[in-house]
Design a protein around this motif. Structure first.
Motif, PDB file in Angstrom:
ATOM      1  N   VAL A 239       8.217 114.695  92.972  1.00 19.25           N
ATOM      2  CA  VAL A 239       7.311 113.364  93.521  1.00 19.25           C
ATOM      3  C   VAL A 239       8.103 112.087  93.426  1.00 19.25           C
ATOM      4  N   ALA A 240       8.598 111.993  92.274  1.00 15.38           N
ATOM      5  CA  ALA A 240       9.651 110.785  91.767  1.00 15.38           C
ATOM      6  C   ALA A 240      10.884 110.843  92.804  1.00 15.38           C
ATOM      7  N   ALA A 241      11.503 112.042  92.778  1.00  7.97           N
ATOM      8  CA  ALA A 241      12.662 111.781  93.665  1.00  7.97           C
ATOM      9  C   ALA A 241      12.472 111.937  95.029  1.00  7.97           C
ATOM     10  N   HIS A 242      10.945 111.559  95.633  1.00  7.82           N
ATOM     11  CA  HIS A 242      10.715 111.499  97.072  1.00  7.82           C
ATOM     12  C   HIS A 242       9.594 110.619  97.268  1.00  7.82           C
ATOM     13  N   PRO A 243      10.177 109.311  97.035  1.00  7.64           N
ATOM     14  CA  PRO A 243       8.964 108.376  97.082  1.00  7.64           C
ATOM     15  C   PRO A 243       8.440 108.248  98.662  1.00  7.64           C
ATOM     16  N   ASP A 244       9.066 108.702  99.537  1.00  4.73           N
ATOM     17  CA  ASP A 244       8.809 108.390 101.055  1.00  4.73           C
ATOM     18  C   ASP A 244       7.941 109.487 101.447  1.00  4.73           C
ATOM     19  N   THR A 245       7.433 110.381 100.589  1.00  6.22           N
ATOM     20  CA  THR A 245       6.460 111.361 100.955  1.00  6.22           C
ATOM     21  C   THR A 245       5.376 111.068 101.790  1.00  6.22           C
ATOM     22  N   ASP A 246       5.079 111.626 102.941  1.00  6.35           N
ATOM     23  CA  ASP A 246       3.710 111.548 103.737  1.00  6.35           C
ATOM     24  C   ASP A 246       2.667 112.337 103.267  1.00  6.35           C
ATOM     25  N   VAL A 247       2.973 113.847 102.957  1.00  9.73           N
ATOM     26  CA  VAL A 247       1.974 114.633 103.008  1.00  9.73           C
ATOM     27  C   VAL A 247       2.644 115.727 101.779  1.00  9.73           C
ATOM     28  N   ALA A 248       1.620 116.125 100.875  1.00 10.74           N
ATOM     29  CA  ALA A 248       1.892 116.801  99.970  1.00 10.74           C
ATOM     30  C   ALA A 248       1.024 117.857  99.935  1.00 10.74           C
ATOM     31  N   LEU A 249       1.538 119.203  99.764  1.00 13.60           N
ATOM     32  CA  LEU A 249       0.884 120.597  99.830  1.00 13.60           C
ATOM     33  C   LEU A 249       0.759 121.158  98.428  1.00 13.60           C
ATOM     34  N   VAL A 250      -0.454 121.337  97.903  1.00 15.14           N
ATOM     35  CA  VAL A 250      -0.388 122.194  96.776  1.00 15.14           C
ATOM     36  C   VAL A 250      -0.520 123.633  96.882  1.00 15.14           C
ATOM     37  N   MET A 251       0.332 124.637  96.721  1.00 17.67           N
ATOM     38  CA  MET A 251       0.345 125.763  97.179  1.00 17.67           C
ATOM     39  C   MET A 251       0.996 126.936  96.233  1.00 17.67           C
ATOM     40  N   HIS A 252       0.816 126.867  95.113  1.00 13.16           N
ATOM     41  CA  HIS A 252       1.427 127.489  93.907  1.00 13.16           C
ATOM     42  C   HIS A 252       0.628 129.084  94.099  1.00 13.16           C
ATOM     43  N   HIS A 253      -0.444 129.311  94.311  1.00 12.98           N
ATOM     44  CA  HIS A 253      -1.089 130.566  94.027  1.00 12.98           C
ATOM     45  C   HIS A 253      -1.075 130.819  92.634  1.00 12.98           C
ATOM     46  N   GLY A 254      -1.139 129.474  91.804  1.00 13.30           N
ATOM     47  CA  GLY A 254      -1.454 129.578  90.263  1.00 13.30           C
ATOM     48  C   GLY A 254      -2.206 128.584  89.795  1.00 13.30           C
ATOM     49  N   PHE A 255      -3.367 129.058  88.869  1.00 14.13           N
ATOM     50  CA  PHE A 255      -4.434 127.940  88.794  1.00 14.13           C
ATOM     51  C   PHE A 255      -3.781 126.708  87.962  1.00 14.13           C
ATOM     52  N   GLU A 256      -3.007 127.102  86.736  1.00 11.30           N
ATOM     53  CA  GLU A 256      -2.452 126.057  86.015  1.00 11.30           C
ATOM     54  C   GLU A 256      -1.600 125.267  86.824  1.00 11.30           C
ATOM     55  N   ALA A 257      -0.628 125.880  87.603  1.00 13.81           N
ATOM     56  CA  ALA A 257       0.556 124.958  88.361  1.00 13.81           C
ATOM     57  C   ALA A 257      -0.337 124.175  89.242  1.00 13.81           C
ATOM     58  N   ASP A 258      -1.326 124.409  90.133  1.00 15.08           N
ATOM     59  CA  ASP A 258      -1.915 123.627  90.858  1.00 15.08           C
ATOM     60  C   ASP A 258      -2.588 122.417  90.078  1.00 15.08           C
ATOM     61  N   ARG A 259      -3.263 123.088  89.159  1.00 14.31           N
ATOM     62  CA  ARG A 259      -3.848 121.861  88.300  1.00 14.31           C
ATOM     63  C   ARG A 259      -2.993 120.636  88.009  1.00 14.31           C
ATOM     64  N   ASP A 260      -1.841 121.148  87.556  1.00 10.47           N
ATOM     65  CA  ASP A 260      -0.716 120.190  87.251  1.00 10.47           C
ATOM     66  C   ASP A 260      -0.352 119.311  88.219  1.00 10.47           C
ATOM     67  N   ALA A 261      -0.145 119.813  89.310  1.00 14.77           N
ATOM     68  CA  ALA A 261       0.232 119.088  90.662  1.00 14.77           C
ATOM     69  C   ALA A 261      -0.793 118.181  91.033  1.00 14.77           C
ATOM     70  N   LEU A 262      -2.015 118.595  91.029  1.00 14.37           N
ATOM     71  CA  LEU A 262      -3.176 117.624  91.226  1.00 14.37           C
ATOM     72  C   LEU A 262      -3.230 116.299  90.455  1.00 14.37           C
ATOM     73  N   ALA A 263      -2.865 116.765  89.128  1.00 16.89           N
ATOM     74  CA  ALA A 263      -2.895 115.612  88.083  1.00 16.89           C
ATOM     75  C   ALA A 263      -1.735 114.742  88.527  1.00 16.89           C
ATOM     76  N   THR A 264      -0.555 115.085  88.766  1.00 16.72           N
ATOM     77  CA  THR A 264       0.542 114.536  89.261  1.00 16.72           C
ATOM     78  C   THR A 264       0.176 113.664  90.440  1.00 16.72           C
ATOM     79  N   LEU A 265      -0.220 114.162  91.573  1.00 21.82           N
ATOM     80  CA  LEU A 265      -0.213 113.489  92.715  1.00 21.82           C
ATOM     81  C   LEU A 265      -1.616 112.510  92.694  1.00 21.82           C
ATOM     82  N   ALA A 266      -2.450 112.620  91.759  1.00 19.42           N
ATOM     83  CA  ALA A 266      -3.616 111.764  91.651  1.00 19.42           C
ATOM     84  C   ALA A 266      -2.859 110.264  91.414  1.00 19.42           C
ATOM     85  N   GLY A 267      -1.698 110.256  90.787  1.00 14.48           N
ATOM     86  CA  GLY A 267      -1.095 109.077  90.287  1.00 14.48           C
ATOM     87  C   GLY A 267      -0.110 108.288  91.374  1.00 14.48           C
TER      88      GLY A 267
END
Length: 335
Positions: A239-267
């Motif tokens: 996320v930090a490397a691509h500050p011009d991101t318009d859309v983020a998709l969380v698609m790990h098919h892994g519970f912990e990885a998706d949780r970490d991604a959502l926590a990051t995207l919240a900020g």
């Protein structure tokens, strides 16, 4: 089709959706190969037309890329483009299908409308490739000003290019110049490359999206496909490397990885976030997020991501997600 009762002024922010990147990439390849590509630009429309104001297509001796109509008027455009390439002039082409005779003729579009096209011989615009390359880099809007007298101006990120071509077959019109805006293409950052990725990423790319995939698992990195960057980074670094991101998709098919991604995207300020999986899974993930994180995601999180009713399986899910993203993209482009 675009439909308007008055001629459209092609000002900033009015460029339609589509994939102009494919047109410009093909144009650059053609120039590098020593060919004579001709860029067709719809500068004005009235009534019902297949292409909206600002639509790009490539003609000349380059591979045909993009469309101005459903294919009916392309032969006429190709002939005018060949003349522009030969004479190194800016050609103007009016397409009028308002009357009944044009409506039912074998070469007509079947649309009751008018279009004015500018045909630019790119080989006669030295340095234009730098403007196209800069736009393809994805950072800024490209502004194009075209004048009936043959003047062409490009502006992007504080840089400017200007040329004056001899005008050919210029129609008599009250209006003498047009400014068109080509905004940067939208960027989708996909966190997790599951079984949907081989279908989803190429589909989004073909629709004109810039696609970045973030996946650290070797199995899914290898299965994701090619033609787009695959980052081996944790979500916060991606996320930090691509500050011009318009859309983020969380698609790990892994519970912990998706949780970490959502926590990051919240900020982050990313305006649209999609989460793969059923509502129950989203509820379980939210139980593990802090209250400020849940609040920060509210209003931005689309879960389950994708339009309903598209079917089951990775390909159908990919189609449903791409369709939903296209809906969002279209809503952002309306004035």
């Amino acid at each position: 089709m675009a439909d308007a009762t008055d001629p459209l002024a092609c000002g900033p922010g009015r460029f339609p959706d589509g994939n102009p990147a494919a047109v410009l990439r093909t144009a650059l390849d053609a120039l590098q190969a020593g060919r004579r590509p001709v860029l067709a630009i719809v500068v004005e429309t009235m009534g019902s037309t297949y292409a909206a104001c600002g639509t790009l297509a490539l003609f000349g001796d380059a591979p045909r890329t993009g469309w101005i109509s459903g294919g009916c008027v392309e032969p006429d455009i190709a002939r005018a483009a060949a003349a522009a390439a030969d004479s190194r002039t800016i050609e103007w082409l009016e397409i009028d299908t308002l009357d009944d005779e044009a409506m039912f003729s074998g070469s007509a579009q079947g649309c009751r409308g008018q279009q004015l096209l500018a045909l630019l011989p790119l080989a006669a615009l030295p340095g234009a490739e730098y403007a196209m390359q800069a736009w393809l880099g994805g950072a800024c809007t490209l502004l194009m000003t075209l004048q009936m007298d043959g003047a062409v101006h490009l502006r992007l990120d504080g840089r400017a290019w200007s040329w004056t071509l001899r005008p050919g077959n210029a129609p008599e019109r009250a209006r003498q110049d047009w400014t068109l805006a080509l905004p940067r293409a939208p960027k989708a950052l996909i966190l997790g490359a599951g079984p949907e990725m081989p279908a989803l990423a190429p589909l989004l790319h073909s629709l004109g999206w810039r696609v970045m995939v973030c996946e650290h698992r070797a199995r899914w990195r290898e299965a994701a496909g090619t033609g787009f960057p695959i980052l081996d980074l944790p979500p916060e670094d991606a996320v930090a490397a691509h500050p011009d991101t318009d859309v983020a998709l969380v698609m790990h098919h892994g519970f912990e990885a998706d949780r970490d991604a959502l926590a990051t995207l919240a900020g982050t300020p990313i305006p649209w976030i999609g989460l793969l999986g059923p509502e129950r899974r989203r509820a379980d993930l939210f139980k593990l997020l802090r209250a400020p994180e849940r609040e920060a995601l509210a209003g931005r999180l689309h879960s389950p991501v994708g339009l309903p009713g598209c079917g089951r399986g990775p390909e159908a899910i990919a189609l449903s997600i791409a369709a939903q993203l296209q809906q969002w993209r279209g809503a952002q482009q309306r004035p």
